[in-house]
Design a protein around this motif. Structure first.
Motif, PDB file in Angstrom:
ATOM      1  N   UNK A  86       0.822  -1.212   0.000  1.00  0.00           N
ATOM      2  CA  UNK A  86       0.000   0.000   0.000  1.00  0.00           C
ATOM      3  C   UNK A  86       0.855   1.260   0.000  1.00  0.00           C
ATOM      4  N   UNK A  87       2.079   1.166   0.467  1.00  0.00           N
ATOM      5  CA  UNK A  87       2.935   2.339   0.563  1.00  0.00           C
ATOM      6  C   UNK A  87       3.985   2.432  -0.523  1.00  0.00           C
ATOM      7  N   UNK A  88       3.870   1.608  -1.538  1.00  0.00           N
ATOM      8  CA  UNK A  88       4.827   1.660  -2.629  1.00  0.00           C
ATOM      9  C   UNK A  88       6.198   1.110  -2.287  1.00  0.00           C
ATOM     10  N   UNK A  89       6.270   0.238  -1.293  1.00  0.00           N
ATOM     11  CA  UNK A  89       7.540  -0.341  -0.870  1.00  0.00           C
ATOM     12  C   UNK A  89       7.792  -1.665  -1.611  1.00  0.00           C
ATOM     13  N   UNK A  90       9.045  -1.960  -1.968  1.00  0.00           N
ATOM     14  CA  UNK A  90       9.348  -3.243  -2.594  1.00  0.00           C
ATOM     15  C   UNK A  90       9.235  -4.389  -1.586  1.00  0.00           C
ATOM     16  N   UNK A 116      10.641 -13.942  -5.939  1.00  0.00           N
ATOM     17  CA  UNK A 116      10.558 -12.747  -6.775  1.00  0.00           C
ATOM     18  C   UNK A 116      10.584 -11.496  -5.916  1.00  0.00           C
ATOM     19  N   UNK A 117      11.181 -10.453  -6.471  1.00  0.00           N
ATOM     20  CA  UNK A 117      11.111  -9.111  -5.893  1.00  0.00           C
ATOM     21  C   UNK A 117      10.025  -8.372  -6.654  1.00  0.00           C
ATOM     22  N   UNK A 118       9.055  -7.868  -5.893  1.00  0.00           N
ATOM     23  CA  UNK A 118       7.949  -7.110  -6.466  1.00  0.00           C
ATOM     24  C   UNK A 118       8.192  -5.642  -6.118  1.00  0.00           C
ATOM     25  N   UNK A 119       8.238  -4.799  -7.111  1.00  0.00           N
ATOM     26  CA  UNK A 119       8.464  -3.373  -6.871  1.00  0.00           C
ATOM     27  C   UNK A 119       7.194  -2.739  -6.303  1.00  0.00           C
ATOM     28  N   UNK A 120       7.348  -1.605  -5.677  1.00  0.00           N
ATOM     29  CA  UNK A 120       6.234  -0.956  -5.000  1.00  0.00           C
ATOM     30  C   UNK A 120       5.114  -0.491  -5.907  1.00  0.00           C
ATOM     31  N   UNK A 121       5.385  -0.356  -7.199  1.00  0.00           N
ATOM     32  CA  UNK A 121       4.347   0.068  -8.150  1.00  0.00           C
ATOM     33  C   UNK A 121       3.693  -1.126  -8.853  1.00  0.00           C
ATOM     34  N   UNK A 122       4.005  -2.325  -8.412  1.00  0.00           N
ATOM     35  CA  UNK A 122       3.460  -3.534  -9.015  1.00  0.00           C
ATOM     36  C   UNK A 122       2.571  -4.268  -8.015  1.00  0.00           C
ATOM     37  N   UNK A 123       1.693  -5.102  -8.550  1.00  0.00           N
ATOM     38  CA  UNK A 123       0.850  -5.986  -7.741  1.00  0.00           C
ATOM     39  C   UNK A 123       0.925  -7.370  -8.373  1.00  0.00           C
ATOM     40  N   UNK A 124       0.486  -8.364  -7.616  1.00  0.00           N
ATOM     41  CA  UNK A 124       0.421  -9.720  -8.169  1.00  0.00           C
ATOM     42  C   UNK A 124      -0.935 -10.338  -7.864  1.00  0.00           C
ATOM     43  N   UNK A 125      -1.318 -11.246  -8.728  1.00  0.00           N
ATOM     44  CA  UNK A 125      -2.442 -12.127  -8.449  1.00  0.00           C
ATOM     45  C   UNK A 125      -1.874 -13.535  -8.425  1.00  0.00           C
ATOM     46  N   UNK A 126      -2.023 -14.211  -7.298  1.00  0.00           N
ATOM     47  CA  UNK A 126      -1.633 -15.604  -7.187  1.00  0.00           C
ATOM     48  C   UNK A 126      -2.752 -16.458  -7.752  1.00  0.00           C
ATOM     49  N   UNK A 127      -2.434 -17.353  -8.668  1.00  0.00           N
ATOM     50  CA  UNK A 127      -3.440 -18.258  -9.217  1.00  0.00           C
ATOM     51  C   UNK A 127      -4.010 -19.120  -8.098  1.00  0.00           C
ATOM     52  N   UNK A 128      -5.228 -19.573  -8.286  1.00  0.00           N
ATOM     53  CA  UNK A 128      -5.858 -20.442  -7.291  1.00  0.00           C
ATOM     54  C   UNK A 128      -4.976 -21.668  -7.091  1.00  0.00           C
ATOM     55  N   UNK A 129      -4.574 -21.909  -5.846  1.00  0.00           N
ATOM     56  CA  UNK A 129      -3.740 -23.061  -5.515  1.00  0.00           C
ATOM     57  C   UNK A 129      -2.238 -22.806  -5.537  1.00  0.00           C
ATOM     58  N   UNK A 130      -1.813 -21.590  -5.881  1.00  0.00           N
ATOM     59  CA  UNK A 130      -0.376 -21.292  -5.881  1.00  0.00           C
ATOM     60  C   UNK A 130       0.160 -21.308  -4.455  1.00  0.00           C
ATOM     61  N   UNK A 134       5.359 -15.454   2.192  1.00  0.00           N
ATOM     62  CA  UNK A 134       5.591 -14.012   2.130  1.00  0.00           C
ATOM     63  C   UNK A 134       4.275 -13.290   2.200  1.00  0.00           C
ATOM     64  N   UNK A 135       4.355 -12.004   2.112  1.00  0.00           N
ATOM     65  CA  UNK A 135       5.445 -11.125   1.717  1.00  0.00           C
ATOM     66  C   UNK A 135       6.538 -10.968   2.781  1.00  0.00           C
ATOM     67  N   UNK A 136       7.761 -10.735   2.279  1.00  0.00           N
ATOM     68  CA  UNK A 136       8.910 -10.378   3.091  1.00  0.00           C
ATOM     69  C   UNK A 136       9.423  -9.036   2.595  1.00  0.00           C
ATOM     70  N   UNK A 137       9.996  -8.230   3.495  1.00  0.00           N
ATOM     71  CA  UNK A 137      10.422  -6.870   3.134  1.00  0.00           C
ATOM     72  C   UNK A 137      11.443  -6.387   4.138  1.00  0.00           C
ATOM     73  N   UNK A 138      12.075  -5.254   3.827  1.00  0.00           N
ATOM     74  CA  UNK A 138      13.137  -4.690   4.671  1.00  0.00           C
ATOM     75  C   UNK A 138      12.618  -3.744   5.748  1.00  0.00           C
ATOM     76  N   UNK A 139      11.522  -3.034   5.483  1.00  0.00           N
ATOM     77  CA  UNK A 139      11.001  -2.061   6.444  1.00  0.00           C
ATOM     78  C   UNK A 139      10.495  -2.760   7.704  1.00  0.00           C
ATOM     79  N   UNK A 140      10.317  -1.996   8.774  1.00  0.00           N
ATOM     80  CA  UNK A 140       9.811  -2.572  10.025  1.00  0.00           C
ATOM     81  C   UNK A 140       8.371  -3.055   9.873  1.00  0.00           C
ATOM     82  N   UNK A 141       7.519  -2.265   9.224  1.00  0.00           N
ATOM     83  CA  UNK A 141       6.140  -2.672   8.918  1.00  0.00           C
ATOM     84  C   UNK A 141       5.790  -2.176   7.523  1.00  0.00           C
TER      85      UNK A 141
END
Length: 175
Positions: A86-90, A116-130, A134-141
Motif C-alpha cells: 500500500x505504501x509503494x515499498x518493494x 521474486x522481488x515485487x516493486x512498489x508500483x506492481x501488484x500480483x495475483x496468485x493463481x488459485x492453488x499457488x 511471504x510477503x517479506x520486506x526490509x522495512x519494520x512494517x
C-alpha cells in the motif's frame, strides 16, 4: 488446513535467489499486474480473478518485518489472491506452482520454487492453488492491499511444513 507444527531442528537451510519479477517468469504462478492507461480494454495480460466461491474481501493488512527465512508454505484452493504494498515499498515472495489445485493433499513441487522481488508500483495475483511464502520486506512494517475471500484465513489456508516434509527451510538471497 492450518496446523501448528513445531519447527524441525535439523532441516537444511537452502538459499533461494530472489529475481526481479517479470510477466513471463511469474506466469506459472499467477499474474503480474502493472499500471495501464485508463480505458484500456480488458485483456489476457490482466488478472483473471476467481472470487465466486465465497464473499470477496478487500482489506489492508499490516505486516511486521520477519527474518527472510521460511519453513512453511501456504496455498488457497478456493480463491485467487491479489497483493500489493500500500505504501509503494518493494517486497519479496516465494512461490511454487498451483499443481493439483483441487487436491488438498497434494504437496508443493519444491523443485519449481522461485523467489521474486515485487516493486512498489506492481501488484500480483496468485493463481488459485499457488503455494506462497511471504510477503517479506526490509522495512519494520508494511501495509498490503489484499483481495481474497472473507473466510480465506479461516477455512482455506492449506499449509506444508517444508522442514518436516522435505527436510529443508529456505532463505531469500538478494544481489
Amino acid at each position: 488446513m492450518t496446523e501448528t507444527v513445531p519447527p524441525s531442528t535439523d532441516a537444511r537451510l537452502v538459499d533461494l535467489p530472489v529475481e526481479p519479477i517479470r510477466t513471463d517468469t511469474f506466469a506459472p504462478y499467477g499474474t503480474l499486474i502493472e499500471s495501464t492507461y485508463d480505458g484500456k480494454p480488458f485483456g489476457d495480460d490482466e488478472a483473471q480473478l476467481t472470487l465466486d466461491r465465497g464473499t470477496p474481501r478487500f482489506y489492508i493488512m499490516k505486516l511486521e518485518r520477519r527474518e527472510p527465512v521460511f519453513r512453511q508454505i501456504t496455498r488457497h484452493l478456493a480463491v485467487t489472491q491479489c497483493l500489493a504494498s500500500a505504501g509503494g515499498r518493494p517486497w519479496m515472495i516465494a512461490v511454487a506452482p498451483p499443481d493439483a489445485p483441487d487436491d488438498p493433499a497434494a504437496p508443493p513441487d519444491i523443485t519449481r520454487l522461485r523467489a521474486f522481488r515485487v516493486e512498489g508500483h506492481q501488484a500480483i495475483m496468485l493463481a488459485r492453488g499457488t503455494w506462497h511464502a511471504g510477503p517479506f520486506f526490509e522495512d519494520e512494517t508494511v501495509d498490503f492491499f489484499n483481495l481474497e475471500l472473507a473466510d480465506t484465513n479461516l477455512i482455506d489456508h492449506h499449509n506444508c511444513a517444508l522442514d518436516r516434509r522435505f527436510g529443508v527451510r529456505y532463505r531469500f538471497v538478494t544481489g
